[in-house]
Design a protein around this motif. Structure first.
Motif, PDB file in Angstrom:
ATOM      1  N   TYR A  89       0.836  -1.204   0.000  1.00 30.28           N
ATOM      2  CA  TYR A  89       0.000   0.000   0.000  1.00 30.28           C
ATOM      3  C   TYR A  89       0.870   1.252   0.000  1.00 30.28           C
ATOM      4  O   TYR A  89       0.620   2.187  -0.772  1.00 30.28           O
ATOM      5  CB  TYR A  89      -0.931   0.006   1.216  1.00 30.28           C
ATOM      6  CG  TYR A  89      -1.575   1.355   1.432  1.00 30.28           C
ATOM      7  CD1 TYR A  89      -2.571   1.816   0.573  1.00 30.28           C
ATOM      8  CD2 TYR A  89      -1.166   2.193   2.469  1.00 30.28           C
ATOM      9  CE1 TYR A  89      -3.133   3.069   0.741  1.00 30.28           C
ATOM     10  CE2 TYR A  89      -1.735   3.450   2.646  1.00 30.28           C
ATOM     11  CZ  TYR A  89      -2.709   3.880   1.786  1.00 30.28           C
ATOM     12  OH  TYR A  89      -3.262   5.124   1.949  1.00 30.28           O
ATOM     13  N   LEU A  90       1.881   1.283   0.861  1.00 29.73           N
ATOM     14  CA  LEU A  90       2.766   2.453   0.917  1.00 29.73           C
ATOM     15  C   LEU A  90       3.491   2.644  -0.413  1.00 29.73           C
ATOM     16  O   LEU A  90       3.672   3.769  -0.875  1.00 29.73           O
ATOM     17  CB  LEU A  90       3.775   2.279   2.056  1.00 29.73           C
ATOM     18  CG  LEU A  90       3.193   2.406   3.466  1.00 29.73           C
ATOM     19  CD1 LEU A  90       4.245   2.025   4.504  1.00 29.73           C
ATOM     20  CD2 LEU A  90       2.690   3.816   3.720  1.00 29.73           C
ATOM     21  N   PHE A  91       3.886   1.532  -1.042  1.00 30.71           N
ATOM     22  CA  PHE A  91       4.528   1.598  -2.353  1.00 30.71           C
ATOM     23  C   PHE A  91       3.563   2.180  -3.384  1.00 30.71           C
ATOM     24  O   PHE A  91       3.935   3.041  -4.196  1.00 30.71           O
ATOM     25  CB  PHE A  91       4.981   0.203  -2.788  1.00 30.71           C
ATOM     26  CG  PHE A  91       5.497   0.133  -4.195  1.00 30.71           C
ATOM     27  CD1 PHE A  91       6.793   0.531  -4.494  1.00 30.71           C
ATOM     28  CD2 PHE A  91       4.685  -0.329  -5.228  1.00 30.71           C
ATOM     29  CE1 PHE A  91       7.277   0.475  -5.801  1.00 30.71           C
ATOM     30  CE2 PHE A  91       5.151  -0.391  -6.531  1.00 30.71           C
ATOM     31  CZ  PHE A  91       6.448   0.017  -6.823  1.00 30.71           C
ATOM     32  N   ALA A  92       2.313   1.721  -3.358  1.00 35.11           N
ATOM     33  CA  ALA A  92       1.313   2.201  -4.316  1.00 35.11           C
ATOM     34  C   ALA A  92       1.053   3.690  -4.144  1.00 35.11           C
ATOM     35  O   ALA A  92       0.901   4.424  -5.124  1.00 35.11           O
ATOM     36  CB  ALA A  92       0.014   1.409  -4.136  1.00 35.11           C
ATOM     37  N   VAL A  93       1.012   4.154  -2.898  1.00 35.25           N
ATOM     38  CA  VAL A  93       0.784   5.581  -2.640  1.00 35.25           C
ATOM     39  C   VAL A  93       1.958   6.405  -3.148  1.00 35.25           C
ATOM     40  O   VAL A  93       1.770   7.447  -3.794  1.00 35.25           O
ATOM     41  CB  VAL A  93       0.568   5.833  -1.130  1.00 35.25           C
ATOM     42  CG1 VAL A  93       0.546   7.328  -0.837  1.00 35.25           C
ATOM     43  CG2 VAL A  93      -0.733   5.200  -0.665  1.00 35.25           C
TER      44      VAL A  93
ATOM     45  N   GLN B  51       1.858   6.563  -6.761  1.00 38.80           N
ATOM     46  CA  GLN B  51       0.585   7.141  -7.215  1.00 38.80           C
ATOM     47  C   GLN B  51      -0.243   6.164  -8.045  1.00 38.80           C
ATOM     48  O   GLN B  51      -0.909   6.551  -9.017  1.00 38.80           O
ATOM     49  CB  GLN B  51       0.828   8.446  -7.977  1.00 38.80           C
ATOM     50  CG  GLN B  51       1.487   9.518  -7.115  1.00 38.80           C
ATOM     51  CD  GLN B  51       1.657  10.846  -7.831  1.00 38.80           C
ATOM     52  OE1 GLN B  51       1.502  10.930  -9.046  1.00 38.80           O
ATOM     53  NE2 GLN B  51       1.967  11.890  -7.078  1.00 38.80           N
ATOM     54  N   HIS B  52      -0.204   4.889  -7.652  1.00 40.97           N
ATOM     55  CA  HIS B  52      -1.084   3.877  -8.249  1.00 40.97           C
ATOM     56  C   HIS B  52      -2.397   3.886  -7.464  1.00 40.97           C
ATOM     57  O   HIS B  52      -2.581   3.116  -6.520  1.00 40.97           O
ATOM     58  CB  HIS B  52      -0.440   2.493  -8.209  1.00 40.97           C
ATOM     59  CG  HIS B  52       0.792   2.368  -9.040  1.00 40.97           C
ATOM     60  ND1 HIS B  52       0.837   2.785 -10.358  1.00 40.97           N
ATOM     61  CD2 HIS B  52       2.018   1.857  -8.761  1.00 40.97           C
ATOM     62  CE1 HIS B  52       2.038   2.535 -10.855  1.00 40.97           C
ATOM     63  NE2 HIS B  52       2.782   1.990  -9.904  1.00 40.97           N
ATOM     64  N   LYS B  53      -3.312   4.780  -7.846  1.00 39.94           N
ATOM     65  CA  LYS B  53      -4.505   5.020  -7.041  1.00 39.94           C
ATOM     66  C   LYS B  53      -5.397   3.790  -6.916  1.00 39.94           C
ATOM     67  O   LYS B  53      -5.898   3.480  -5.835  1.00 39.94           O
ATOM     68  CB  LYS B  53      -5.296   6.190  -7.618  1.00 39.94           C
ATOM     69  CG  LYS B  53      -4.601   7.536  -7.451  1.00 39.94           C
ATOM     70  CD  LYS B  53      -5.498   8.682  -7.902  1.00 39.94           C
ATOM     71  CE  LYS B  53      -4.814  10.023  -7.665  1.00 39.94           C
ATOM     72  NZ  LYS B  53      -5.678  11.156  -8.093  1.00 39.94           N
ATOM     73  N   SER B  54      -5.625   3.090  -8.010  1.00 43.06           N
ATOM     74  CA  SER B  54      -6.514   1.932  -7.960  1.00 43.06           C
ATOM     75  C   SER B  54      -5.953   0.852  -7.038  1.00 43.06           C
ATOM     76  O   SER B  54      -6.700   0.218  -6.277  1.00 43.06           O
ATOM     77  CB  SER B  54      -6.737   1.366  -9.364  1.00 43.06           C
ATOM     78  OG  SER B  54      -5.499   1.020  -9.964  1.00 43.06           O
ATOM     79  N   LEU B  55      -4.642   0.653  -7.094  1.00 40.02           N
ATOM     80  CA  LEU B  55      -4.003  -0.336  -6.223  1.00 40.02           C
ATOM     81  C   LEU B  55      -4.064   0.110  -4.772  1.00 40.02           C
ATOM     82  O   LEU B  55      -4.321  -0.698  -3.868  1.00 40.02           O
ATOM     83  CB  LEU B  55      -2.545  -0.540  -6.655  1.00 40.02           C
ATOM     84  CG  LEU B  55      -1.767  -1.666  -5.946  1.00 40.02           C
ATOM     85  CD1 LEU B  55      -2.455  -3.001  -6.160  1.00 40.02           C
ATOM     86  CD2 LEU B  55      -0.323  -1.714  -6.453  1.00 40.02           C
ATOM     87  N   ALA B  56      -3.859   1.398  -4.532  1.00 35.28           N
ATOM     88  CA  ALA B  56      -3.930   1.928  -3.170  1.00 35.28           C
ATOM     89  C   ALA B  56      -5.335   1.786  -2.600  1.00 35.28           C
ATOM     90  O   ALA B  56      -5.509   1.442  -1.426  1.00 35.28           O
ATOM     91  CB  ALA B  56      -3.504   3.397  -3.156  1.00 35.28           C
TER      92      ALA B  56
END
Length: 211
Positions: free
Chosen positions: A16-20, A23-28
């Protein structure tokens, strides 16, 4: 199973922290509540044949927390809805901590320190809060600070190290979130908010296996 779910919590929280950060919004959007789902499963595994009042109130707190997570990550500003969800979650935790067997008195210096910290923080936040939402938002934030401070006090009352550690981490996470929103942006905000947040919820969940 408990070890596997614990590892999965760390993995999903890290992703989650990586996605944020990337800026991978859908993954976050998937991973933020997804991590809490695993934490809730850990809590459910701690339910015995005769589940205690403590267990049910912790589960309720976790469910309101995941609701708060969803509100806070929506594209539209749903801060107040998230605030109310977490406020109710903290009330659940307060009730849970008062139902721990073997609890006892809280040292006077702990009570005094918590009061001073809460008052100081409200003063620091007040200007930004009034600017963002006026008296209504200020009263909401004041109620929230009161409840989360009470939650930490109740954790000390429980005399349980896991619960105390979780409560302090939760308080720290929310303090960073509020500072970033109402006082000034923080460079490592996501890490400073989410790592202690997930740790706090994990400690509350895993406490069901020992408290």
């Amino acid at each position: 199973m408990l070890l596997l779910l614990s590892i999965l919590t760390i993995l999903l929280g890290s992703l989650y922290l990586f996605a944020v950060e990337k800026q991978h919004k859908s993954l976050a959007y998937l991973l933020k509540p997804g991590t809490m789902v695993i934490v809730i499963l850990i809590a459910i595994l701690g339910f015995g044949d005769l589940s205690s009042t403590y267990s049910w109130w912790i589960l309720a707190g976790l469910l309101f927390s995941i609701l708060g997570d969803i509100f806070l990550m929506l594209p539209k500003d749903r801060f107040v809805y998230g605030l109310v969800s977490f406020l109710v979650g903290h009330v659940c935790y307060v009730v849970a901590f008062f139902n721990v067997s073997g609890n006892g008195e809280v040292k006077i210096w702990v009570t005094g320190a918590l009061l001073l910290i809460a008052i100081f923080y409200l003063i620091k936040l007040s200007k930004g809060v009034f600017h963002s939402g006026g008296i209504t938002l200020f009263l909401s934030v004041t109620a929230y600070v009161t409840i989360i401070t009470s939650m930490v006090w109740a954790a000390f009352y429980s005399q349980q190290p896991l619960i105390i550690a979780g409560a302090i981490l939760f308080f720290f996470s929310d303090a960073i979130l509020a500072w970033d929103r109402f006082v000034g942006k923080l460079t490592y905000r996501n890490f400073l908010v989410m790592i202690p947040y997930y740790l706090a919820q994990y400690l509350f969940a895993i406490s069901l296996h020992w408290v």
